[in-house]
Scaffold this motif. Structure first.
Motif, PDB file in Angstrom:
ATOM      1  N   ASP A  16       0.795  -1.338   0.143  1.00 16.53           N
ATOM      2  CA  ASP A  16       0.186   0.177   0.195  1.00 16.53           C
ATOM      3  C   ASP A  16       0.944   1.376   0.371  1.00 16.53           C
ATOM      4  N   LEU A  17       0.164   2.559  -0.380  1.00 12.79           N
ATOM      5  CA  LEU A  17       0.809   3.543  -0.462  1.00 12.79           C
ATOM      6  C   LEU A  17       1.767   3.881   0.686  1.00 12.79           C
ATOM      7  N   ALA A  67      12.182   9.019   3.842  1.00 12.52           N
ATOM      8  CA  ALA A  67      11.083   9.809   3.197  1.00 12.52           C
ATOM      9  C   ALA A  67      10.434   9.738   4.482  1.00 12.52           C
ATOM     10  N   SER A  68       9.210  11.556   4.030  1.00 13.18           N
ATOM     11  CA  SER A  68       8.070  11.821   5.003  1.00 13.18           C
ATOM     12  C   SER A  68       7.178  10.140   4.875  1.00 13.18           C
ATOM     13  N   VAL A  69       6.052  10.443   5.083  1.00 12.30           N
ATOM     14  CA  VAL A  69       5.024   9.911   4.851  1.00 12.30           C
ATOM     15  C   VAL A  69       4.395  10.302   3.591  1.00 12.30           C
ATOM     16  N   HIS A  70       4.177  11.430   2.975  1.00 12.02           N
ATOM     17  CA  HIS A  70       3.582  12.374   1.781  1.00 12.02           C
ATOM     18  C   HIS A  70       4.997  11.983   0.148  1.00 12.02           C
ATOM     19  N   GLU A  71       5.793  11.990   0.921  1.00 13.42           N
ATOM     20  CA  GLU A  71       7.028  11.620  -0.380  1.00 13.42           C
ATOM     21  C   GLU A  71       6.937   9.972   0.059  1.00 13.42           C
ATOM     22  N   ARG A  72       6.805   8.816   1.087  1.00  9.94           N
ATOM     23  CA  ARG A  72       6.727   7.654   0.203  1.00  9.94           C
ATOM     24  C   ARG A  72       6.049   7.785  -0.311  1.00  9.94           C
ATOM     25  N   ALA A  73       4.548   7.784  -0.366  1.00  9.93           N
ATOM     26  CA  ALA A  73       3.341   7.424  -1.053  1.00  9.93           C
ATOM     27  C   ALA A  73       3.316   7.932  -2.351  1.00  9.93           C
ATOM     28  N   TRP A  98      -4.612   8.709  -2.421  1.00  8.98           N
ATOM     29  CA  TRP A  98      -3.535   8.925  -1.399  1.00  8.98           C
ATOM     30  C   TRP A  98      -4.070  10.538  -0.865  1.00  8.98           C
ATOM     31  N   ALA A  99      -4.494  11.581  -1.823  1.00  5.89           N
ATOM     32  CA  ALA A  99      -4.934  13.159  -2.045  1.00  5.89           C
ATOM     33  C   ALA A  99      -6.075  12.865  -1.064  1.00  5.89           C
ATOM     34  N   SER A 100      -6.928  12.175  -0.706  1.00  2.90           N
ATOM     35  CA  SER A 100      -8.643  11.786   0.010  1.00  2.90           C
ATOM     36  C   SER A 100      -7.655  11.145   1.348  1.00  2.90           C
ATOM     37  N   ILE A 101      -6.268  10.684   1.589  1.00  2.00           N
ATOM     38  CA  ILE A 101      -6.061   9.896   2.592  1.00  2.00           C
ATOM     39  C   ILE A 101      -5.099  10.623   3.055  1.00  2.00           C
ATOM     40  N   ALA A 102      -4.383  11.190   2.803  1.00  2.00           N
ATOM     41  CA  ALA A 102      -3.751  12.528   3.146  1.00  2.00           C
ATOM     42  C   ALA A 102      -4.310  13.409   3.946  1.00  2.00           C
ATOM     43  N   GLU A 103      -6.582  14.098   3.865  1.00  2.00           N
ATOM     44  CA  GLU A 103      -6.869  14.893   4.286  1.00  2.00           C
ATOM     45  C   GLU A 103      -6.948  14.441   5.896  1.00  2.00           C
ATOM     46  N   HIS A 104      -6.816  12.926   5.980  1.00  2.93           N
ATOM     47  CA  HIS A 104      -6.973  12.754   7.564  1.00  2.93           C
ATOM     48  C   HIS A 104      -5.882  11.964   8.296  1.00  2.93           C
ATOM     49  N   LEU A 105      -4.675  12.317   7.432  1.00  3.93           N
ATOM     50  CA  LEU A 105      -3.351  12.674   8.903  1.00  3.93           C
ATOM     51  C   LEU A 105      -3.148  13.833   9.463  1.00  3.93           C
TER      52      LEU A 105
END
Length: 417
Positions: free
Chosen positions: A301-302, A385-391, A410-417
């Protein structure tokens, strides 16, 4: 006193309700299992513990009595119903974890092993498969040895005195073979992995298409030191190419491959077969520098979480030694943990890189255990790498037709991180 037993009489050694341990891979005592399954009545109230490996050793529950219960380290296709009704028990343990479980929590009544004929000193070699036998010997009340004419006597494998066995049975059984094919995608993945492995590395390879292809891609390397759970024909290929450190004791708990591997293993005195208490011991692995681990996954997964066991919602394998090796490589000085997979399931069948692991999948390797993810489309560097960089790095190596969908997810998931 060592008693000689005929093949037909082997099931008579089993005491109902008591544990019998049967190793797997190239050390599987096939003559014993065939005798056991010749009649379902032979396995009435059987309690069998085994390390049979999918793709190498097949388990068919229909050949056992309904009262038999089999406990294994791996799931296999076709065992789902037996697991649901309790006839098959899958233990979710890594090899190191299973070795400890065997040492701390299991009392074996009968250990069944396969060995070579005795040499002039009365010693029998376990040949290409030691696996968990060293530990099981300490926990077993009785030992049955199948003296197999086709098991080679390997000097650098565990040997046991003929007189130490409670029972012996003379057999002439071919060893299980393993020969995965090597397709263009696997070769592409291997070409991406090869530059990540420095000359002189201690290297762990799993089994499958990618490790087979990787052996071909590493033939121009120098000084490689193989230290793995299982070694296959890639060892011979690398040795022939001069890519290996000739002074190093290249080590595995199991050799499994072609008949040629078993025959030619006699020609390599620095090829060593040891028990899992050695090959998967974290202290041993951490001392191998630099240690590079290469494992395959079914789904990632991402976040970088890796599923090595579930496909299409069903468990088809087990963790094996991957968690032991990946964690050690990640933590060892200059070590590298690599996970490789095909980016997609095939044309029109979906992506192996997913936003989150499926609800009916499991995380075999956590996101903290992986430095690089590799597909046929490239390499995603996760270390540092950060969480976003990894994804974003993971999305970049997905199959092109799925990248937009993954980016939106990922854009949807990132809204809740």
């Amino acid at each position: 006193m060592t008693l000689s037993v005929a093949v037909a009489d082997l099931p008579g050694l089993i005491e109902p309700g008591k544990w019998v341990f049967v190793p797997g891979s190239s050390g599987a005592p096939q003559a014993f299992m065939e005798a056991l399954q010749s009649s379902q009545e032979n396995s009435r109230d059987l309690r069998l513990l085994t390390t049979y490996v999918p793709g190498i050793n097949a388990l068919d529950m229909t050949r056992f009595h309904s009262s038999a219960q089999i406990t294994g380290l791996f799931m296999q296709p076709g065992l789902g119903e037996a697991q649901r009704d309790g006839r098959y028990r899958h233990l979710p343990l890594s090899y190191a974890g299973f070795n400890r479980h065997l040492a701390d929590a299991v009392d074996i009544d009968l250990l069944v092993i396969q060995v070579s004929p005795a040499n002039s000193h009365g010693q029998c070699s376990l040949g290409p498969a030691v696996e968990f036998v060293s530990t099981a010997l300490r926990k077993s009340r009785r030992t049955l040895a199948l003296i197999n004419r086709q098991t080679p006597y390997l000097e650098n494998s565990l040997s046991l005195s003929y007189t130490s066995f409670d029972y012996v049975c003379e057999v002439d059984t071919p060893l299980p073979t393993y020969a995965p094919d090597c397709n263009p995608d696997a070769l592409a993945i291997a070409r991406h992995i090869a530059p990540l492995i420095p000359n002189g590395s201690a290297l762990q390879l799993g089994l499958g298409k990618v490790p087979t292809a990787l052996s071909k891609s590493l033939c121009n390397h120098q000084g490689l030191r193989l230290y793995s759970g299982m070694l296959s024909d890639g060892f011979l290929e690398l040795a022939k190419a001069g890519a290996l450190d000739e002074k190093f004791a290249h080590t595995a708990c199991v050799l499994v491959g072609s008949q040629s591997l078993y025959e030619k293993s006699l020609d390599w005195p620095n090829l060593t077969v040891r028990g899992c208490e050695t090959t998967h011991d974290p202290r041993t692995l951490l001392a191998l520098t630099p240690f590079v681990s290469v494992n395959s996954a079914l789904e990632v997964d991402l976040f970088g979480q890796c599923n090595l066991e579930h496909a299409n919602g069903r468990c088809i394998s087990g963790a094996g030694g991957a968690p032991d090796f990946a964690r050690a490589a990640k933590l060892s000085a200059q070590g590298v943990s690599i996970v490789a997979l095909n980016a997609s399931l095939g044309t029109g069948r979906g992506s192996r890189i997913v936003p989150r692991l499926s609800s009916n999948a499991v995380t075999t390797l956590t996101r903290v255990d992986v430095d690089y993810l590799v597909t046929e489309h490239g390499v995603a560097s996760l270390a540092g790498a950060s969480v976003h960089e990894r994804a974003h790095a993971i999305i970049s190596i997905a199959a092109p037709e799925f990248r937009t969908e993954l980016s939106q997810a990922w854009a949807s998931i990132a809204e809740h991180l």
